[in-house]
Design an enzyme around this catalytic site. Structure first.
Site, PDB file in Angstrom:
ATOM      1  N   GLY A   1       0.794  -1.231   0.000  1.00  0.00           N
ATOM      2  CA  GLY A   1       0.000   0.000   0.000  1.00  0.00           C
ATOM      3  C   GLY A   1       0.823   1.276   0.000  1.00  0.00           C
TER       4      GLY A   1
ATOM      5  CG  MET B   1      -1.560  -8.181  -5.999  1.00  0.00           C
ATOM      6  SD  MET B   1      -0.672  -7.219  -7.254  1.00  0.00           S
ATOM      7  CE  MET B   1       0.381  -8.486  -7.931  1.00  0.00           C
TER       8      MET B   1
ATOM      9  NE  ARG C   1     -11.500 -13.445 -13.394  1.00  0.00           N
ATOM     10  CZ  ARG C   1     -10.366 -13.604 -12.699  1.00  0.00           C
ATOM     11  NH1 ARG C   1      -9.961 -12.653 -11.883  1.00  0.00           N
ATOM     12  NH2 ARG C   1      -9.656 -14.694 -12.827  1.00  0.00           N
TER      13      ARG C   1
ATOM     14  CG  HIS D   1       1.837  -1.915 -15.628  1.00  0.00           C
ATOM     15  ND1 HIS D   1       1.542  -3.172 -15.155  1.00  0.00           N
ATOM     16  CD2 HIS D   1       2.853  -2.060 -16.509  1.00  0.00           C
ATOM     17  CE1 HIS D   1       2.340  -4.050 -15.739  1.00  0.00           C
ATOM     18  NE2 HIS D   1       3.141  -3.400 -16.565  1.00  0.00           N
TER      19      HIS D   1
ATOM     20  CG  ASP E   1      -1.492  -4.655 -16.770  1.00  0.00           C
ATOM     21  OD1 ASP E   1      -2.088  -3.998 -15.896  1.00  0.00           O
ATOM     22  OD2 ASP E   1      -0.713  -5.586 -16.501  1.00  0.00           O
TER      23      ASP E   1
HETATM   24  C1  GRF Z   1       3.159  -0.909  -7.675  1.00  0.00           C
HETATM   25  O1  GRF Z   1       4.481  -0.941  -8.135  1.00  0.00           O
HETATM   26  C2  GRF Z   1       2.186  -0.835  -8.816  1.00  0.00           C
HETATM   27  O2  GRF Z   1       2.704  -0.309  -9.986  1.00  0.00           O
HETATM   28  C3  GRF Z   1       1.809  -2.279  -9.054  1.00  0.00           C
HETATM   29  O3  GRF Z   1       1.852  -2.886  -7.796  1.00  0.00           O
HETATM   30  C4  GRF Z   1       2.757  -2.179  -6.954  1.00  0.00           C
HETATM   31  C5  GRF Z   1       2.018  -1.898  -5.674  1.00  0.00           C
HETATM   32  O4  GRF Z   1       2.838  -1.397  -4.659  1.00  0.00           O
HETATM   33  N1  GRF Z   1       0.520  -2.355  -9.700  1.00  0.00           N
HETATM   34  P1  GRF Z   1       2.213  -0.794  -3.340  1.00  0.00           P
HETATM   35  O5  GRF Z   1       1.315  -1.848  -2.713  1.00  0.00           O
HETATM   36  O6  GRF Z   1       1.467   0.447  -3.701  1.00  0.00           O
HETATM   37  O7  GRF Z   1       3.391  -0.504  -2.460  1.00  0.00           O
END
Ligand code: GRF
Length: 206
Positions: free
Chosen positions: A16, A94, A69, A113, A149
């Site tokens: 996060g 995720m 889903r 991303h 993506d």
């Molecule tokens: C980030 O690098 C983002 O680009 C990818 O997942 C990562 C999440 O990191 N989708 P965080 O949980 O915000 O530290």
């Protein structure tokens, strides 16, 4: 008098750090968005602690509790709607959402991303870019569409690969950029500065 802020739900599965950048930005008086909920698919996510520390309501929608889903996605959207959110911001979320989310929040879902799309989509973007031997990678912020993506690109910024970089080194420099640009994009969306025409997103700087 300050105008009403755009209510936003942040979806996060992991540490996060992007959520934290958004929480920090939303503490500024002129930031256009207000984070009204943080929703996670993982009960132990550090993102939930960050939200709680900032006094933002949290909700867990555990993937394991849903048959498919679509029902999982509807539960996420229901939680967001209950919180009053008009926009979903994916920040290290995720799970792939079903297209039903795009029907419910059209052009109102953002993702970040760690790569320059359309190169290196997917969860291993940083490692894939390193293994491929690219010299430049970066950050992409885009609207979410039906494919992973893939949606219309709002903003991209280059990050240079240094000789000897590990995945962690490179991801750390990518995240420094993410933490700066994600709040800027959300603020632009909240202030009505993003105009979408098909795949083209025009950022009208005010
Ligand atoms: C980030 O690098 C983002 O680009 C990818 O997942 C990562 C999440 O990191 N989708 P965080 O949980 O915000 O530290």
């Amino acid at each position: 008098m300050a105008s009403a802020r755009l209510p936003v739900a942040v979806l996060a599965s992991g540490s996060g750090s992007n959520l934290q950048a958004l929480l920090d930005a939303s503490a500024r008086y002129d930031f256009g968005a207000s984070i009204v909920a943080v929703i996670s698919d993982r009960p132990g996510a550090r993102a939930l602690e960050r939200a709680a520390s900032a006094g933002v309501p949290t909700e867990i929608v555990d993937w394991a509790d849903y048959a498919d889903r679509i029902s999982f996605t509807n539960a996420i959207c229901d939680a967001a709607t209950r919180s009053g959110a008009e926009v979903l911001v994916l920040a290290g979320f995720m799970r792939v959402l079903s297209p039903v989310a795009i029907e419910r929040f059209p052009n109102q879902i953002l993702n970040i991303h760690p790569g320059l799309l359309p190169a290196f989509p997917g969860e291993r973007a940083v490692a894939d870019a390193l293994e491929f031997g690219v010299k430049l990678t970066g950050v992409t912020v885009h609207f979410v569409d039906e494919k992973v993506d893939h949606g219309p690109i709002i903003y991209q910024e280059v990050v240079r690969v240094h000789p000897g970089d590990t995945v962690r080194d490179l991801h750390t420099r990518i995240q420094e950029v993410e933490h700066r640009v994600y709040p800027e994009v959300l603020d632009a969306l909240a202030h009505g500065r993003l105009r979408v025409e098909g795949r083209q997103v025009h950022w009208e700087h005010g």
